[in-house]
Design a protein around this motif. Structure first.
Motif, PDB file in Angstrom:
ATOM      1  N   ARG A  36      56.231  41.759  66.373  1.00 40.95           N
ATOM      2  CA  ARG A  36      56.325  42.718  67.487  1.00 40.95           C
ATOM      3  C   ARG A  36      55.236  43.778  67.446  1.00 40.95           C
ATOM      4  NH1 ARG A  36      62.858  43.673  68.126  1.00 40.95           N
ATOM      5  NH2 ARG A  36      63.298  41.543  68.817  1.00 40.95           N
ATOM      6  N   LYS A  37      54.618  43.981  66.312  1.00 41.14           N
ATOM      7  CA  LYS A  37      53.508  44.923  66.170  1.00 41.14           C
ATOM      8  C   LYS A  37      53.841  46.301  66.751  1.00 41.14           C
ATOM      9  CE  LYS A  37      50.128  41.250  66.300  1.00 41.14           C
ATOM     10  NZ  LYS A  37      49.076  40.596  67.039  1.00 41.14           N
ATOM     11  N   GLY A  38      55.042  46.764  66.485  1.00 40.02           N
ATOM     12  CA  GLY A  38      55.438  48.093  66.939  1.00 40.02           C
ATOM     13  C   GLY A  38      55.936  48.163  68.364  1.00 40.02           C
ATOM     14  N   ARG A  39      55.958  47.044  69.070  1.00 34.15           N
ATOM     15  CA  ARG A  39      56.450  47.065  70.452  1.00 34.15           C
ATOM     16  C   ARG A  39      57.970  47.195  70.418  1.00 34.15           C
ATOM     17  NH1 ARG A  39      52.403  43.157  70.646  1.00 34.15           N
ATOM     18  NH2 ARG A  39      53.894  41.559  70.124  1.00 34.15           N
ATOM     19  N   ASN A  40      58.460  48.244  71.026  1.00 33.52           N
ATOM     20  CA  ASN A  40      59.899  48.487  71.097  1.00 33.52           C
ATOM     21  C   ASN A  40      60.346  48.432  72.541  1.00 33.52           C
ATOM     22  OD1 ASN A  40      60.094  48.941  68.298  1.00 33.52           O
ATOM     23  ND2 ASN A  40      59.407  51.053  68.577  1.00 33.52           N
ATOM     24  N   GLY A  41      61.533  48.861  72.764  1.00 34.19           N
ATOM     25  CA  GLY A  41      62.044  48.907  74.127  1.00 34.19           C
ATOM     26  C   GLY A  41      62.962  47.741  74.414  1.00 34.19           C
ATOM     27  N   LEU A  42      63.516  47.810  75.590  1.00 32.40           N
ATOM     28  CA  LEU A  42      64.431  46.756  76.011  1.00 32.40           C
ATOM     29  C   LEU A  42      63.636  45.522  76.442  1.00 32.40           C
ATOM     30  CD1 LEU A  42      66.954  48.770  78.202  1.00 32.40           C
ATOM     31  CD2 LEU A  42      67.196  48.091  75.827  1.00 32.40           C
ATOM     32  N   PRO A  43      64.168  44.363  76.188  1.00 30.58           N
ATOM     33  CA  PRO A  43      63.484  43.128  76.614  1.00 30.58           C
ATOM     34  C   PRO A  43      63.772  42.851  78.094  1.00 30.58           C
ATOM     35  CG  PRO A  43      65.488  42.574  75.441  1.00 30.58           C
ATOM     36  CD  PRO A  43      65.365  44.070  75.388  1.00 30.58           C
ATOM     37  N   TYR A  44      63.200  43.673  78.987  1.00 30.05           N
ATOM     38  CA  TYR A  44      63.520  43.557  80.415  1.00 30.05           C
ATOM     39  C   TYR A  44      63.099  42.215  80.997  1.00 30.05           C
ATOM     40  CZ  TYR A  44      64.593  45.063  85.120  1.00 30.05           C
ATOM     41  OH  TYR A  44      65.154  45.163  86.378  1.00 30.05           O
ATOM     42  N   ALA A  45      61.987  41.662  80.535  1.00 32.66           N
ATOM     43  CA  ALA A  45      61.568  40.347  81.034  1.00 32.66           C
ATOM     44  C   ALA A  45      62.612  39.289  80.691  1.00 32.66           C
ATOM     45  CB  ALA A  45      60.209  39.954  80.472  1.00 32.66           C
ATOM     46  N   ALA A  46      63.241  39.421  79.532  1.00 30.04           N
ATOM     47  CA  ALA A  46      64.310  38.475  79.174  1.00 30.04           C
ATOM     48  C   ALA A  46      65.452  38.583  80.171  1.00 30.04           C
ATOM     49  CB  ALA A  46      64.805  38.747  77.756  1.00 30.04           C
ATOM     50  N   TRP A  47      65.795  39.811  80.537  1.00 29.85           N
ATOM     51  CA  TRP A  47      66.892  39.986  81.511  1.00 29.85           C
ATOM     52  C   TRP A  47      66.470  39.486  82.890  1.00 29.85           C
ATOM     53  CZ3 TRP A  47      70.436  39.782  78.441  1.00 29.85           C
ATOM     54  CH2 TRP A  47      70.601  40.602  77.344  1.00 29.85           C
ATOM     55  N   LEU A  48      65.186  39.652  83.246  1.00 27.13           N
ATOM     56  CA  LEU A  48      64.699  39.060  84.502  1.00 27.13           C
ATOM     57  C   LEU A  48      64.838  37.540  84.453  1.00 27.13           C
ATOM     58  CD1 LEU A  48      61.418  41.115  85.136  1.00 27.13           C
ATOM     59  CD2 LEU A  48      63.500  41.170  86.517  1.00 27.13           C
ATOM     60  N   GLY A  49      64.559  36.964  83.297  1.00 28.24           N
ATOM     61  CA  GLY A  49      64.714  35.512  83.136  1.00 28.24           C
ATOM     62  C   GLY A  49      66.154  35.072  83.315  1.00 28.24           C
ATOM     63  N   VAL A  50      67.082  35.846  82.767  1.00 25.70           N
ATOM     64  CA  VAL A  50      68.505  35.527  82.948  1.00 25.70           C
ATOM     65  C   VAL A  50      68.860  35.614  84.434  1.00 25.70           C
ATOM     66  CG1 VAL A  50      70.866  36.277  82.445  1.00 25.70           C
ATOM     67  CG2 VAL A  50      69.163  36.213  80.609  1.00 25.70           C
ATOM     68  N   GLY A  51      68.363  36.641  85.101  1.00 27.61           N
ATOM     69  CA  GLY A  51      68.617  36.767  86.541  1.00 27.61           C
ATOM     70  C   GLY A  51      68.032  35.610  87.328  1.00 27.61           C
ATOM     71  N   SER A  69      61.411  30.798  82.736  1.00 32.00           N
ATOM     72  CA  SER A  69      62.364  31.842  82.362  1.00 32.00           C
ATOM     73  C   SER A  69      62.912  31.636  80.959  1.00 32.00           C
ATOM     74  CB  SER A  69      63.518  31.895  83.371  1.00 32.00           C
ATOM     75  OG  SER A  69      63.048  32.321  84.630  1.00 32.00           O
ATOM     76  N   VAL A  70      63.235  30.407  80.613  1.00 32.21           N
ATOM     77  CA  VAL A  70      63.742  30.124  79.259  1.00 32.21           C
ATOM     78  C   VAL A  70      62.684  30.490  78.219  1.00 32.21           C
ATOM     79  CG1 VAL A  70      64.429  28.268  77.688  1.00 32.21           C
ATOM     80  CG2 VAL A  70      65.414  28.384  79.985  1.00 32.21           C
ATOM     81  N   ALA A  71      61.440  30.121  78.491  1.00 27.75           N
ATOM     82  CA  ALA A  71      60.356  30.441  77.550  1.00 27.75           C
ATOM     83  C   ALA A  71      60.142  31.954  77.444  1.00 27.75           C
ATOM     84  CB  ALA A  71      59.067  29.753  77.986  1.00 27.75           C
ATOM     85  N   ILE A  72      60.186  32.651  78.562  1.00 24.91           N
ATOM     86  CA  ILE A  72      59.973  34.102  78.562  1.00 24.91           C
ATOM     87  C   ILE A  72      61.134  34.808  77.877  1.00 24.91           C
ATOM     88  CG2 ILE A  72      59.799  36.155  80.035  1.00 24.91           C
ATOM     89  CD1 ILE A  72      57.199  34.502  79.923  1.00 24.91           C
ATOM     90  N   ILE A  73      62.351  34.344  78.085  1.00 28.54           N
ATOM     91  CA  ILE A  73      63.515  34.940  77.411  1.00 28.54           C
ATOM     92  C   ILE A  73      63.311  34.872  75.904  1.00 28.54           C
ATOM     93  CG2 ILE A  73      65.972  34.610  76.894  1.00 28.54           C
ATOM     94  CD1 ILE A  73      66.277  33.689  79.861  1.00 28.54           C
ATOM     95  N   ALA A  74      62.954  33.699  75.417  1.00 30.26           N
ATOM     96  CA  ALA A  74      62.754  33.531  73.974  1.00 30.26           C
ATOM     97  C   ALA A  74      61.617  34.417  73.470  1.00 30.26           C
ATOM     98  CB  ALA A  74      62.479  32.064  73.650  1.00 30.26           C
ATOM     99  N   SER A  75      60.510  34.443  74.160  1.00 35.45           N
ATOM    100  CA  SER A  75      59.358  35.217  73.733  1.00 35.45           C
ATOM    101  C   SER A  75      59.639  36.721  73.765  1.00 35.45           C
ATOM    102  CB  SER A  75      58.151  34.903  74.619  1.00 35.45           C
ATOM    103  OG  SER A  75      57.045  35.681  74.245  1.00 35.45           O
ATOM    104  N   ASP A  76      60.300  37.188  74.806  1.00 37.71           N
ATOM    105  CA  ASP A  76      60.560  38.632  74.926  1.00 37.71           C
ATOM    106  C   ASP A  76      61.590  39.097  73.905  1.00 37.71           C
ATOM    107  OD1 ASP A  76      59.977  41.106  76.076  1.00 37.71           O
ATOM    108  OD2 ASP A  76      61.562  40.942  77.563  1.00 37.71           O
TER     109      ASP A  76
END
Length: 178
Positions: A150-165, A13-20
């Protein structure tokens, strides 16, 4: 279930939060490595003293429920594939019972972020200096680098929020005992 799985989920989760947050990416390699390590941990735990059925069945149930719960959101284009896969891996590592609190926490945080973004764009929630700060970041070397990554990837970092959860659920296991 192996006691090491929540620790593995927290590290992932920590790694995914940072990456997302940084690149809006959820690397498949990290997810596969966590799954493989989780399977290995379950097998070792069971071989050392398992008396009942293999605990991997519980983990697989969490994976399938996590996948099936988020897959429709991906199919409608409301969520990225990495978010779905990460949620499924969390189901494997933390069990199906942990998925509801992880999802609720992530959705509340993403909702607050989306609300703040919408309010600031409509100038309904003017933060002093926000436009200047955003412009400075976008034109800085760091901002240009992040944009390139990010190569144009936008949007909310939902995976980061899943990691926090997931981190909250690991820190407070009672959340998953409903």
């Amino acid at each position: 279930m192996a006691h090491e799985l929540p620790l593995l989920a927290a590290c992932l989760s920590v790694a995914i939060i940072a990456s997302d947050l940084y690149a809006r990416r959820v690397p498949n390699g990290w997810l596969l490595a966590a799954l493989g390590l989780g399977v290995l941990m379950l097998a070792i735990s069971w071989l050392r003293g398992g008396t009942g059925p293999w605990p991997g069945l519980t983990a697989l149930t969490g994976l399938v429920i996590g996948l099936l719960a988020m897959l429709p959101l991906y199919m409608f284009g409301w969520m990225g594939a990495g978010d779905v896969k990460f949620f499924a891996v969390l189901g494997f590592l933390l069990g199906a019972r942990a998925l509801l609190p992880v999802w609720i926490i992530a959705s509340l945080l993403a909702g607050m972020q989306a609300t703040a973004i919408l309010l600031s764009r409509q100038r309904l929630w003017p933060l002093p200096g926000m436009a200047t700060a955003q412009h400075r970041l976008a034109t800085s070397a760091l901002g240009r680098h992040i944009s390139k990554v990010r190569k144009g990837r936008n949007g909310l970092p939902y995976a980061a929020w899943l990691g926090v959860g997931a981190l909250a659920t690991v820190a407070a296991p009672a959340l998953a005992r409903w």
